[in-house]
Motif scaffolding. Structure first.
Motif, PDB file in Angstrom:
ATOM      1  N   MET A  98       0.840  -1.200   0.000  1.00 42.23           N
ATOM      2  CA  MET A  98       0.000   0.000   0.000  1.00 42.23           C
ATOM      3  C   MET A  98       0.872   1.246   0.000  1.00 42.23           C
ATOM      4  O   MET A  98       1.699   1.443   0.881  1.00 42.23           O
ATOM      5  CB  MET A  98      -0.940   0.008   1.209  1.00 42.23           C
ATOM      6  CG  MET A  98      -1.934   1.170   1.170  1.00 42.23           C
ATOM      7  SD  MET A  98      -3.328   1.010   2.315  1.00 42.23           S
ATOM      8  CE  MET A  98      -2.526   1.224   3.898  1.00 42.23           C
ATOM      9  N   PRO A 108       0.940   5.644  -0.379  1.00 36.71           N
ATOM     10  CA  PRO A 108       0.059   6.746   0.006  1.00 36.71           C
ATOM     11  C   PRO A 108      -0.478   7.565  -1.153  1.00 36.71           C
ATOM     12  O   PRO A 108      -1.443   8.301  -0.992  1.00 36.71           O
ATOM     13  CB  PRO A 108       0.944   7.603   0.904  1.00 36.71           C
ATOM     14  CG  PRO A 108       2.327   7.348   0.409  1.00 36.71           C
ATOM     15  CD  PRO A 108       2.341   5.914  -0.017  1.00 36.71           C
ATOM     16  N   THR A 161      -6.147   1.156  -7.492  1.00 32.57           N
ATOM     17  CA  THR A 161      -6.162   2.522  -6.960  1.00 32.57           C
ATOM     18  C   THR A 161      -7.551   3.126  -7.118  1.00 32.57           C
ATOM     19  O   THR A 161      -8.451   2.505  -7.707  1.00 32.57           O
ATOM     20  CB  THR A 161      -5.147   3.422  -7.700  1.00 32.57           C
ATOM     21  OG1 THR A 161      -5.619   3.659  -9.032  1.00 32.57           O
ATOM     22  CG2 THR A 161      -3.762   2.781  -7.742  1.00 32.57           C
ATOM     23  N   THR A 169      -3.371   1.841  -3.372  1.00 32.11           N
ATOM     24  CA  THR A 169      -3.472   2.959  -2.440  1.00 32.11           C
ATOM     25  C   THR A 169      -4.492   2.604  -1.366  1.00 32.11           C
ATOM     26  O   THR A 169      -4.664   1.436  -1.031  1.00 32.11           O
ATOM     27  CB  THR A 169      -3.887   4.239  -3.192  1.00 32.11           C
ATOM     28  OG1 THR A 169      -5.117   3.978  -3.885  1.00 32.11           O
ATOM     29  CG2 THR A 169      -2.827   4.656  -4.194  1.00 32.11           C
ATOM     30  N   HIS A 170      -5.209   3.605  -0.858  1.00 32.12           N
ATOM     31  CA  HIS A 170      -6.232   3.355   0.161  1.00 32.12           C
ATOM     32  C   HIS A 170      -7.353   2.458  -0.366  1.00 32.12           C
ATOM     33  O   HIS A 170      -8.149   1.935   0.427  1.00 32.12           O
ATOM     34  CB  HIS A 170      -6.822   4.683   0.645  1.00 32.12           C
ATOM     35  CG  HIS A 170      -5.820   5.583   1.293  1.00 32.12           C
ATOM     36  ND1 HIS A 170      -4.942   6.353   0.567  1.00 32.12           N
ATOM     37  CD2 HIS A 170      -5.548   5.835   2.595  1.00 32.12           C
ATOM     38  CE1 HIS A 170      -4.170   7.044   1.398  1.00 32.12           C
ATOM     39  NE2 HIS A 170      -4.518   6.755   2.628  1.00 32.12           N
ATOM     40  N   THR A 214     -10.708  -0.876   1.528  1.00 32.51           N
ATOM     41  CA  THR A 214     -12.159  -0.743   1.503  1.00 32.51           C
ATOM     42  C   THR A 214     -12.794  -2.024   2.047  1.00 32.51           C
ATOM     43  O   THR A 214     -12.204  -3.108   1.944  1.00 32.51           O
ATOM     44  CB  THR A 214     -12.663  -0.481   0.075  1.00 32.51           C
ATOM     45  OG1 THR A 214     -12.219  -1.532  -0.785  1.00 32.51           O
ATOM     46  CG2 THR A 214     -12.140   0.848  -0.443  1.00 32.51           C
ATOM     47  N   THR A 218       3.591  -1.432   3.877  1.00 33.21           N
ATOM     48  CA  THR A 218       3.156  -0.046   3.698  1.00 33.21           C
ATOM     49  C   THR A 218       4.391   0.787   3.394  1.00 33.21           C
ATOM     50  O   THR A 218       5.381   0.732   4.120  1.00 33.21           O
ATOM     51  CB  THR A 218       2.435   0.510   4.943  1.00 33.21           C
ATOM     52  OG1 THR A 218       3.277   0.400   6.088  1.00 33.21           O
ATOM     53  CG2 THR A 218       1.143  -0.244   5.192  1.00 33.21           C
ATOM     54  N   PHE A 229       0.536   7.379   6.439  1.00 37.83           N
ATOM     55  CA  PHE A 229      -0.666   6.631   6.805  1.00 37.83           C
ATOM     56  C   PHE A 229      -0.969   6.808   8.286  1.00 37.83           C
ATOM     57  O   PHE A 229      -0.069   6.913   9.114  1.00 37.83           O
ATOM     58  CB  PHE A 229      -0.485   5.136   6.526  1.00 37.83           C
ATOM     59  CG  PHE A 229      -0.417   4.794   5.069  1.00 37.83           C
ATOM     60  CD1 PHE A 229      -1.534   4.919   4.266  1.00 37.83           C
ATOM     61  CD2 PHE A 229       0.768   4.349   4.511  1.00 37.83           C
ATOM     62  CE1 PHE A 229      -1.474   4.605   2.919  1.00 37.83           C
ATOM     63  CE2 PHE A 229       0.831   4.031   3.166  1.00 37.83           C
ATOM     64  CZ  PHE A 229      -0.284   4.157   2.367  1.00 37.83           C
ATOM     65  N   GLN A 250      -5.303   3.104   9.646  1.00 41.83           N
ATOM     66  CA  GLN A 250      -5.247   2.679   8.241  1.00 41.83           C
ATOM     67  C   GLN A 250      -4.274   1.524   8.062  1.00 41.83           C
ATOM     68  O   GLN A 250      -4.571   0.553   7.367  1.00 41.83           O
ATOM     69  CB  GLN A 250      -4.835   3.854   7.354  1.00 41.83           C
ATOM     70  CG  GLN A 250      -5.903   4.910   7.200  1.00 41.83           C
ATOM     71  CD  GLN A 250      -5.386   6.118   6.442  1.00 41.83           C
ATOM     72  OE1 GLN A 250      -4.256   6.544   6.624  1.00 41.83           O
ATOM     73  NE2 GLN A 250      -6.205   6.674   5.575  1.00 41.83           N
ATOM     74  N   ARG A 251      -3.106   1.620   8.683  1.00 45.13           N
ATOM     75  CA  ARG A 251      -2.139   0.539   8.566  1.00 45.13           C
ATOM     76  C   ARG A 251      -2.674  -0.733   9.207  1.00 45.13           C
ATOM     77  O   ARG A 251      -2.510  -1.829   8.687  1.00 45.13           O
ATOM     78  CB  ARG A 251      -0.808   0.957   9.211  1.00 45.13           C
ATOM     79  CG  ARG A 251      -0.121   2.107   8.486  1.00 45.13           C
ATOM     80  CD  ARG A 251       1.324   2.248   8.920  1.00 45.13           C
ATOM     81  NE  ARG A 251       1.474   2.624  10.325  1.00 45.13           N
ATOM     82  CZ  ARG A 251       1.540   3.860  10.768  1.00 45.13           C
ATOM     83  NH1 ARG A 251       1.445   4.865   9.926  1.00 45.13           N
ATOM     84  NH2 ARG A 251       1.696   4.109  12.044  1.00 45.13           N
TER      85      ARG A 251
END
Length: 466
Positions: free
Chosen positions: A72, A74, A101, A127-128, A132, A145, A151, A155-156
């Protein structure tokens, strides 16, 4: 995982590993193959030290053992860069790599996520979009990461909990943020340090100046361009009177005082300053603009033109902080440097000096406060990411180790302790390791109090015990 053989992988890299890379790969392989608990390791090294190659070795080990890996990044720019460099390598080795992405087309996203859930994809880079709720993995064995200071804690952790098993975790950064460094010191994270650069890399000279140097600075910009180099100019705001696009500018003194509330020079905006440079200062040069509010394709086009040498001077926000590789860039200028964190400044400095040209970084600030001067002097005195992070840790504190009642965990700030003596902290960590080795359950009378304190600390979030 049982197989850590890299004999097929290493020849495919196309270049020999440095001794630091070999050492780090060995440490990671040992964690993944021999450890009784999943790896949690920080890979630290300045830009250009070869973190990506070490990360690729870890992903190869996971794939060879039948596990998936997720990397992942940023920003989309960095995710695409990783995909373009890693996918040819792994395809030669017979593994399937996907890019996921926010810009990935809906139909393609659906297909990629189905492949992840069924085991049809070995490695995913994204990415983020990777965190999801509808992104599921068949057998996630390694989470990486990159540029991890960008991050949040949660999130991590979310990506690390995306599979049914607990995966190995590798976090990469040129500057460990305070919370990460404090976890290393407390033993939660192991650390591998890439403390040597590949042949040909030079140190970037760093200077701190105020507005009185503007004329000389403009002459230096022109000299760099005339010599064939290219220039970055980073501004803290997109437009006049606008906040920064990432919401992470410093608006208070790093030591927690109110000093900067009364010592905040006007922000220089990327849009306004670009127009001034283009029309008044360098009308004969090619000046470009990039910032996070632009459309993805427009940002990509500007970065392509800069990479290909069509743009001499690129005015930007911190959107170029990570993921931009332009070996010809030789000068980085950061306006309102007092408004950026040390990790950001270190990353921005890493955008230059990636080729054979001598590189320079100039931090421009009219702030007069002693806290600001002290912080910027750290950037001038060292290029060591660990030393910068240690200073940040002493100044800002380690942050929250465990989520609070509302699930939030701060990146930095007081935890009710003062970290002033790193040597003492390391000594305490060594003693703790000896205690656990001799009494793993902390059941002896002298250790029961410590055990009770730990249970109380972890009970705030039961997931931390899992």
């Amino acid at each position: 995982m049982r197989n850590g053989d890299l004999s097929e992988f290493l020849p495919k890299l196309g270049f020999p590993l440095t001794n630091a890379q070999k050492r780090s790969v060995g440490e990671i392989a040992s964690d993944m193959i021999n450890a009784e608990v999943p790896m949690t390791r920080l890979l630290s090294g300045d830009v250009g030290s070869g973190k990506t190659a070490v990360c690729a070795a870890a992903m190869y080990i996971a794939a060879e053992n039948g596990f998936q890996s997720a990397l992942m990044a940023p920003t989309e720019i960095l995710a695409v860069q990783h995909f373009e460099s890693l996918s040819p390598l792994f395809e030669k080795l017979g593994f399937r790599v996907s890019l996921l992405t926010g810009s990935t087309a809906a139909a393609q996203k659906k297909s990629i996520k189905a492949a992840l859930a069924s085991g049809g994809t070995d490695i995913v880079i994204g990415t983020h979009a990777l965190i999801t709720p509808d992104t599921e993995f068949s057998r996630l064995g390694l989470v990486v990461t990159d540029e991890q200071h960008r991050f949040g804690v949660s999130q991590r952790a979310r990506l690390g909990g995306a599979g049914e098993i607990t995966p190995h975790v590798l976090v990469m950064s040129a500057t460990p943020i305070p919370r990460t460094l404090s976890l290393i010191l407390y033993g939660e994270l192991s650390a591998s340090m890439l403390d040597e650069l590949p042949p040909g890399r030079q140190k970037t000279d760093t200077f701190v100046v105020d507005e009185s140097y503007r004329g000389r600075l403009n002459s230096f910009i022109r000299k760099q361009v005339a010599g064939g180099g290219q220039v970055y100019i980073v501004c803290p705001a997109v437009e006049d009177a606008s906040p920064d696009e990432n919401g992470d500018l410093i608006s208070f003194a790093p030591d927690g005082s109110a000093e900067m509330q009364f010592d905040r020079p006007p922000l220089k905006s990327a849009v306004g300053y670009c127009e001034k440079l283009k029309n008044e200062v360098f009308p004969d040069l090619s000046v470009g603009l990039v910032h996070g509010k632009m459309k993805g394709k427009d940002k990509a086009d500007i970065m392509r033109r800069f990479s290909e040498g069509e743009i001499d001077i690129l005015v930007s926000t911190t959107v170029i902080e990570v993921g931009v590789n332009v070996p010809n860039a030789s000068l980085m200028i950061v306006e309102n440097a007092e408004r950026f964190g040390l990790a950001q400044l270190h990353q921005l400095r890493g955008r230059v000096g990636r080729g054979k040209r001598k590189a320079y970084c100039v931090l421009v600030s009219d702030a007069k406060g002693e806290a600001v001067k002290k912080r910027l002097s750290v950037m001038r005195s060292t290029s060591d990411g660990y030393k910068i992070a240690e200073y940040d840790l002493e100044l800002r504190g380690p942050g929250d180790y465990f989520p609070s009642g509302n699930g939030a965990a701060r990146q930095h700030g007081s935890f009710g302790i003062t970290v002033a003596d790193m040597g003492l902290l390391r000594e305490a960590m060594s003693e703790a390791e000896k205690t656990v080795a001799s009494d793993p359950s902390l059941s002896t009378p002298e250790n029961r109090i410590a055990a009770g304190k730990m249970r109380s600390l972890f009970s705030a979030d039961e997931r931390a015990m899992q």
